[in-house]
Scaffold this motif. Structure first.
Motif, PDB file in Angstrom:
ATOM      1  N   LEU A 286       9.083  15.484   5.344  1.00 54.47           N
ATOM      2  CA  LEU A 286       8.758  15.044   6.695  1.00 54.47           C
ATOM      3  C   LEU A 286       9.069  13.569   6.928  1.00 54.47           C
ATOM      4  O   LEU A 286       9.007  13.088   8.055  1.00 54.47           O
ATOM      5  N   LEU A 287       9.415  12.849   5.849  1.00 54.01           N
ATOM      6  CA  LEU A 287       9.485  11.399   5.922  1.00 54.01           C
ATOM      7  C   LEU A 287      10.923  10.878   5.959  1.00 54.01           C
ATOM      8  O   LEU A 287      11.787  11.355   5.225  1.00 54.01           O
ATOM      9  N   ALA A 288      11.138   9.875   6.792  1.00 50.09           N
ATOM     10  CA  ALA A 288      12.413   9.160   6.811  1.00 50.09           C
ATOM     11  C   ALA A 288      12.385   8.001   5.825  1.00 50.09           C
ATOM     12  O   ALA A 288      13.416   7.611   5.281  1.00 50.09           O
ATOM     13  N   GLU A 289      11.202   7.450   5.596  1.00 51.45           N
ATOM     14  CA  GLU A 289      11.080   6.261   4.746  1.00 51.45           C
ATOM     15  C   GLU A 289       9.645   6.143   4.279  1.00 51.45           C
ATOM     16  O   GLU A 289       8.707   6.445   5.021  1.00 51.45           O
ATOM     17  N   GLN A 290       9.462   5.695   3.038  1.00 51.36           N
ATOM     18  CA  GLN A 290       8.120   5.398   2.580  1.00 51.36           C
ATOM     19  C   GLN A 290       8.105   4.152   1.698  1.00 51.36           C
ATOM     20  O   GLN A 290       8.988   3.940   0.873  1.00 51.36           O
ATOM     21  N   LEU A 291       7.101   3.332   1.939  1.00 50.37           N
ATOM     22  CA  LEU A 291       6.872   2.119   1.172  1.00 50.37           C
ATOM     23  C   LEU A 291       5.664   2.365   0.282  1.00 50.37           C
ATOM     24  O   LEU A 291       4.606   2.782   0.769  1.00 50.37           O
ATOM     25  N   VAL A 292       5.806   2.116  -1.009  1.00 45.81           N
ATOM     26  CA  VAL A 292       4.726   2.377  -1.961  1.00 45.81           C
ATOM     27  C   VAL A 292       4.526   1.136  -2.818  1.00 45.81           C
ATOM     28  O   VAL A 292       5.487   0.576  -3.360  1.00 45.81           O
ATOM     29  N   LEU A 293       3.285   0.700  -2.943  1.00 44.30           N
ATOM     30  CA  LEU A 293       2.964  -0.407  -3.836  1.00 44.30           C
ATOM     31  C   LEU A 293       1.560  -0.219  -4.390  1.00 44.30           C
ATOM     32  O   LEU A 293       0.751   0.549  -3.863  1.00 44.30           O
ATOM     33  N   ASP A 294       1.281  -0.939  -5.474  1.00 41.97           N
ATOM     34  CA  ASP A 294      -0.010  -0.832  -6.151  1.00 41.97           C
ATOM     35  C   ASP A 294      -0.664  -2.210  -6.236  1.00 41.97           C
ATOM     36  O   ASP A 294       0.013  -3.231  -6.357  1.00 41.97           O
ATOM     37  N   PHE A 295      -1.990  -2.207  -6.190  1.00 41.42           N
ATOM     38  CA  PHE A 295      -2.745  -3.441  -6.404  1.00 41.42           C
ATOM     39  C   PHE A 295      -4.078  -3.108  -7.049  1.00 41.42           C
ATOM     40  O   PHE A 295      -4.508  -1.955  -7.064  1.00 41.42           O
ATOM     41  N   VAL A 296      -4.710  -4.113  -7.613  1.00 41.91           N
ATOM     42  CA  VAL A 296      -6.008  -3.952  -8.264  1.00 41.91           C
ATOM     43  C   VAL A 296      -7.021  -4.813  -7.526  1.00 41.91           C
ATOM     44  O   VAL A 296      -6.763  -5.989  -7.235  1.00 41.91           O
ATOM     45  N   VAL A 297      -8.163  -4.237  -7.225  1.00 37.80           N
ATOM     46  CA  VAL A 297      -9.226  -4.947  -6.520  1.00 37.80           C
ATOM     47  C   VAL A 297      -9.905  -5.901  -7.495  1.00 37.80           C
ATOM     48  O   VAL A 297     -10.396  -5.484  -8.548  1.00 37.80           O
ATOM     49  N   GLY A 298      -9.911  -7.197  -7.157  1.00 41.48           N
ATOM     50  CA  GLY A 298     -10.516  -8.195  -8.027  1.00 41.48           C
ATOM     51  C   GLY A 298     -12.022  -8.224  -7.906  1.00 41.48           C
ATOM     52  O   GLY A 298     -12.612  -7.610  -7.005  1.00 41.48           O
ATOM     53  N   PRO A 299     -12.679  -8.964  -8.798  1.00 39.42           N
ATOM     54  CA  PRO A 299     -14.148  -9.051  -8.772  1.00 39.42           C
ATOM     55  C   PRO A 299     -14.698  -9.526  -7.450  1.00 39.42           C
ATOM     56  O   PRO A 299     -15.759  -9.106  -7.022  1.00 39.42           O
ATOM     57  N   ALA A 300     -13.944 -10.408  -6.753  1.00 42.57           N
ATOM     58  CA  ALA A 300     -14.414 -10.918  -5.464  1.00 42.57           C
ATOM     59  C   ALA A 300     -14.122  -9.976  -4.314  1.00 42.57           C
ATOM     60  O   ALA A 300     -14.458 -10.230  -3.184  1.00 42.57           O
ATOM     61  N   GLY A 301     -13.488  -8.848  -4.612  1.00 39.10           N
ATOM     62  CA  GLY A 301     -13.110  -7.923  -3.547  1.00 39.10           C
ATOM     63  C   GLY A 301     -14.253  -7.141  -2.976  1.00 39.10           C
ATOM     64  O   GLY A 301     -14.123  -6.466  -1.973  1.00 39.10           O
TER      65      GLY A 301
END
Length: 268
Positions: free
Chosen positions: A245-260
């Motif tokens: 169904l998708l023409a384009e997808q952006l994927v990234l990862d991050f980690v929630v820090g202690p102050a998050g």
């Protein structure tokens, strides 16, 4: 929400567009199911996800200005009333060619109980000061996407959690509501298989989203848990059905820090 335009511009206030809930549309079926599941808890009545991707100037990273920007944004957790959760920090991993091409270096992820709370956050003096003093001088580019969570269950976020962000554009002829419905079915299978918690929905801020019509965050206890789903057959099957169904997808990862953690995990 963060905008590179002058803050007097109406773009710094979210466009509070409602979904077109035609009784025959797939959007209505998904919305009705989500609303029924959420009605038992005020904490998840109308949760809003706010994502801002920031590509900082190289000199800002080298001078420490990017670190100061993150601190200023994270400080909003104690300065803006009503924030359910906010995290600002570096992107850990760009996980798709589109993400690599866009090149965001930092990310802000916040959650709000309802659209008026997001609007109040956007115009709060502390937020305006953080944008004017730290984001605008140091950002080469920003992308912002907001959505109402259509997942039927909560996706709590706590310090140390790994989060995978996916932004998508629909193929020609495909409505964003069709993606929402497909993701609802696919993530139910994947969540049951791996215990994945997700939030997803159709973007309601097109002016700032660079054409991205859909957003999703998947929350994991750790990066090891996130990486472990990559080879899961049910997850791969679910992805295959959505990609069509998708023409384009952006994927990234991050980690929630202690102050998050803005006082407590956000149960949205």
């Amino acid at each position: 929400m963060i905008c590179l335009k002058a803050l007097s511009s109406p773009l710094h206030q979210p466009t509070l567009r409602r979904l077109n809930l035609n009784p025959s549309s797939s959007t209505l079926r998904v919305a009705a199911a989500a609303a029924a599941a959420m009605s038992s808890s005020a904490a998840v009545a109308t949760p809003i996800e706010h994502i801002v991707l920031i590509k900082v100037r190289p000199e800002a990273a080298a001078s420490g200005a990017a670190t100061a920007m993150v601190s200023a944004l994270q400080a909003l957790s104690t300065q803006v009333p009503g924030l359910a959760y906010i995290h600002a920090g570096p992107v850990l991993r760009l996980s798709s060619p589109v993400a690599e091409a866009l090149g965001p270096t930092h990310l802000l992820h916040s959650r709000h109980a309802a659209k008026p709370d997001l609007a109040a956050y956007a115009t709060h003096p502390a937020h305006v000061a953080a944008v004017q003093g730290h984001v605008l001088p140091n950002a080469l580019d920003t992308t912002a996407v907001d959505w109402v969570n259509m997942a039927p269950s909560a996706s709590p976020v706590a310090p140390g959690n790994a989060v995978r962000l996916t932004l998508a554009k629909a193929k020609e002829g495909v409505e964003p509501a069709q993606i929402v419905e497909a993701v609802a079915a696919a993530t139910k299978v994947a969540a049951e298989a791996m215990g994945i918690k997700v939030s997803f929905g159709e973007s309601f801020s097109p002016a700032r989203a660079k054409g991205y019509q859909f957003g999703m965050v998947a929350v994991f206890h750790s990066m090891e848990e996130l990486d472990a789903v990559e080879g899961n057959a049910k997850v791969l099957e679910a992805r295959a059905g959505i990609r069509s169904l998708l023409a384009e997808q952006l994927v990234l990862d991050f980690v929630v820090g202690p102050a998050g953690d803005a006082s407590a995990p956000a149960n949205l």
